[in-house]
Design a protein around this motif. Structure first.
Motif, PDB file in Angstrom:
ATOM      1  N   TYR A   1       0.111  -7.607  11.863  1.00 47.68           N
ATOM      2  CA  TYR A   1      -1.243  -8.154  12.026  1.00 47.68           C
ATOM      3  C   TYR A   1      -2.243  -7.039  12.690  1.00 47.68           C
ATOM      4  O   TYR A   1      -3.541  -7.119  12.106  1.00 47.68           O
ATOM      5  CB  TYR A   1      -0.909  -9.229  13.385  1.00 47.68           C
ATOM      6  N   VAL A   2      -1.699  -6.335  13.399  1.00 46.95           N
ATOM      7  CA  VAL A   2      -2.504  -5.016  13.810  1.00 46.95           C
ATOM      8  C   VAL A   2      -3.078  -4.103  12.803  1.00 46.95           C
ATOM      9  O   VAL A   2      -4.048  -3.396  12.801  1.00 46.95           O
ATOM     10  CB  VAL A   2      -1.929  -4.378  15.341  1.00 46.95           C
ATOM     11  N   GLY A   3      -2.104  -4.018  11.818  1.00 48.13           N
ATOM     12  CA  GLY A   3      -2.272  -2.788  10.822  1.00 48.13           C
ATOM     13  C   GLY A   3      -2.139  -1.476  11.339  1.00 48.13           C
ATOM     14  O   GLY A   3      -1.291  -0.962  12.251  1.00 48.13           O
ATOM     15  N   THR A   4      -2.997  -0.548  11.069  1.00 52.09           N
ATOM     16  CA  THR A   4      -3.114   0.697  11.421  1.00 52.09           C
ATOM     17  C   THR A   4      -3.748   0.953  12.795  1.00 52.09           C
ATOM     18  O   THR A   4      -3.774   1.932  13.315  1.00 52.09           O
ATOM     19  CB  THR A   4      -3.767   1.757  10.322  1.00 52.09           C
ATOM     20  N   ASN A   5      -4.146  -0.006  13.579  1.00 53.07           N
ATOM     21  CA  ASN A   5      -4.813  -0.069  14.630  1.00 53.07           C
ATOM     22  C   ASN A   5      -3.866   0.113  15.758  1.00 53.07           C
ATOM     23  O   ASN A   5      -2.850  -0.563  15.433  1.00 53.07           O
ATOM     24  CB  ASN A   5      -5.978  -1.153  14.874  1.00 53.07           C
ATOM     25  N   ASP A   6      -4.350   0.565  17.094  1.00 54.32           N
ATOM     26  CA  ASP A   6      -3.327   0.493  18.109  1.00 54.32           C
ATOM     27  C   ASP A   6      -3.829  -0.743  18.826  1.00 54.32           C
ATOM     28  O   ASP A   6      -4.791  -1.710  18.527  1.00 54.32           O
ATOM     29  CB  ASP A   6      -3.645   1.641  19.032  1.00 54.32           C
ATOM     30  N   LEU A   7      -2.925  -1.204  19.602  1.00 52.53           N
ATOM     31  CA  LEU A   7      -3.066  -2.596  20.435  1.00 52.53           C
ATOM     32  C   LEU A   7      -2.849  -2.216  21.658  1.00 52.53           C
ATOM     33  O   LEU A   7      -1.732  -1.926  22.151  1.00 52.53           O
ATOM     34  CB  LEU A   7      -2.216  -3.621  19.901  1.00 52.53           C
ATOM     35  N   LEU A   8      -3.880  -2.372  22.655  1.00 61.35           N
ATOM     36  CA  LEU A   8      -3.883  -2.024  24.142  1.00 61.35           C
ATOM     37  C   LEU A   8      -3.559  -3.202  24.801  1.00 61.35           C
ATOM     38  O   LEU A   8      -3.886  -4.320  24.480  1.00 61.35           O
ATOM     39  CB  LEU A   8      -5.259  -1.209  24.615  1.00 61.35           C
ATOM     40  N   PHE A   9      -3.087  -2.802  25.931  1.00 60.47           N
ATOM     41  CA  PHE A   9      -2.871  -4.159  26.958  1.00 60.47           C
ATOM     42  C   PHE A   9      -4.075  -4.938  27.175  1.00 60.47           C
ATOM     43  O   PHE A   9      -4.220  -6.165  27.280  1.00 60.47           O
ATOM     44  CB  PHE A   9      -2.331  -3.736  28.286  1.00 60.47           C
ATOM     45  N   ASP A  10      -5.266  -4.265  27.400  1.00 63.86           N
ATOM     46  CA  ASP A  10      -6.588  -4.604  27.515  1.00 63.86           C
ATOM     47  C   ASP A  10      -6.939  -5.773  26.100  1.00 63.86           C
ATOM     48  O   ASP A  10      -7.831  -6.521  26.512  1.00 63.86           O
ATOM     49  CB  ASP A  10      -7.596  -3.908  27.933  1.00 63.86           C
ATOM     50  N   ASP A  11      -6.360  -5.453  25.218  1.00 66.29           N
ATOM     51  CA  ASP A  11      -6.853  -6.268  23.953  1.00 66.29           C
ATOM     52  C   ASP A  11      -6.059  -7.679  24.057  1.00 66.29           C
ATOM     53  O   ASP A  11      -6.441  -8.365  23.385  1.00 66.29           O
ATOM     54  CB  ASP A  11      -6.305  -5.571  22.844  1.00 66.29           C
ATOM     55  N   LEU A  12      -5.011  -7.708  24.916  1.00 62.36           N
ATOM     56  CA  LEU A  12      -4.167  -9.006  24.867  1.00 62.36           C
ATOM     57  C   LEU A  12      -5.169 -10.007  25.724  1.00 62.36           C
ATOM     58  O   LEU A  12      -4.845 -10.258  27.266  1.00 62.36           O
ATOM     59  CB  LEU A  12      -2.907  -8.711  25.449  1.00 62.36           C
ATOM     60  N   THR A  13      -5.920 -10.691  25.110  1.00 60.24           N
ATOM     61  CA  THR A  13      -6.851 -11.692  25.738  1.00 60.24           C
ATOM     62  C   THR A  13      -6.571 -13.183  25.111  1.00 60.24           C
ATOM     63  O   THR A  13      -5.619 -13.453  24.352  1.00 60.24           O
ATOM     64  CB  THR A  13      -8.223 -11.438  25.534  1.00 60.24           C
ATOM     65  N   VAL A  14      -6.901 -14.009  25.715  1.00 60.30           N
ATOM     66  CA  VAL A  14      -6.762 -15.506  25.319  1.00 60.30           C
ATOM     67  C   VAL A  14      -7.367 -15.695  23.726  1.00 60.30           C
ATOM     68  O   VAL A  14      -6.721 -16.210  22.875  1.00 60.30           O
ATOM     69  CB  VAL A  14      -7.592 -16.508  26.170  1.00 60.30           C
ATOM     70  N   SER A  15      -8.494 -14.860  23.674  1.00 60.45           N
ATOM     71  CA  SER A  15      -9.231 -14.665  22.153  1.00 60.45           C
ATOM     72  C   SER A  15      -8.122 -14.003  21.249  1.00 60.45           C
ATOM     73  O   SER A  15      -7.974 -14.375  20.198  1.00 60.45           O
ATOM     74  CB  SER A  15     -10.229 -13.945  22.351  1.00 60.45           C
ATOM     75  N   TRP A  16      -7.508 -13.024  21.575  1.00 60.85           N
ATOM     76  CA  TRP A  16      -6.466 -12.266  20.817  1.00 60.85           C
ATOM     77  C   TRP A  16      -5.425 -13.423  20.412  1.00 60.85           C
ATOM     78  O   TRP A  16      -4.870 -13.303  19.215  1.00 60.85           O
ATOM     79  CB  TRP A  16      -5.994 -10.965  21.319  1.00 60.85           C
TER      80      TRP A  16
END
Length: 205
Positions: free
Chosen positions: A43-58
């Motif tokens: 789902y993320v692909g080549t992008n990183d996924l930070l803890f701060d990205d983990l929101t209800v919207s995500w």
């Protein structure tokens, strides 16, 4: 100082989590966790996924992706989110993510009731009557399945650890691998026939 420290990488934590699972978790749990993490990385692909990205919207966006891309059911989505929530809780315990930022506090995980169809006696008899090559893997697997059915639905993990010392001639007495509880099952005649098929082949231990 104004911007603050960068949020840690959730993807890197996932890799660490997998390594930790390989050291302490059962193989079934390991595979389940790896499958969940593989889907996140896709789902993320080549992008990183930070803890701060983990929101209800995500979480909502990922839920939509699981349903549309992977064709996951409501209960499968729920199972995936349970794993993610568990991983996040581990990160919180390690002080990598603030407890108050946990998006699962505000995200409702949905489940739906499923209808389970049970095998009929006729269907079980049909499997039991299959003509298979004696001693083949298919023959052994069939016997294990039929025996489990006759032995009250005993788990495959318990069948795999059964020894002749667990059988007293009438009942199976052993400790369940999954729960640690005691199993005591009276084996019916059909189950005894299957046991007798294998008894001469192996040294009783």
């Amino acid at each position: 100082a104004v911007v603050g420290e960068a949020s840690p990488s959730f993807l890197k934590f996932l890799d660490r989590f997998i390594i930790a699972q390989e050291k302490k978790a059962k193989i079934g749990t390991q595979n389940a966790v790896k499958a969940v993490i593989a889907k996140i990385k896709e789902y993320v692909g080549t992008n990183d996924l930070l803890f701060d990205d983990l929101t209800v919207s995500w979480l909502k966006g990922y839920e939509t992706y699981m349903r549309k891309h992977f064709k996951n059911s409501t209960n499968t989505v729920h199972a995936n989110f349970k794993v993610i929530r568990r991983i996040l809780n581990d990160a919180i315990n390690e002080d990598l993510f603030p407890f108050e930022k946990n998006p699962f506090h505000r995200f409702k995980m949905k489940t739906e009731q499923t209808h389970i169809e049970y095998m009929t006696d006729t269907e079980l008899k049909a499997i039991e009557a299959l003509q298979l090559t004696l001693g083949s893997k298919m023959d052994i697997h069939r016997d294990m399945y039929v025996f489990a059915a006759y032995a009250g639905g005993i788990r495959i993990s318990d069948i795999l650890q059964m020894r002749w010392k667990n059988f007293d001639g009438e009942k199976i007495n052993m400790q369940a691998k999954k729960t640690g509880g005691v199993i005591s099952v009276k084996v019916p005649k059909a189950g005894l026939v299957i046991l007798e098929k294998y008894k001469p082949q192996y040294k009783i231990e």
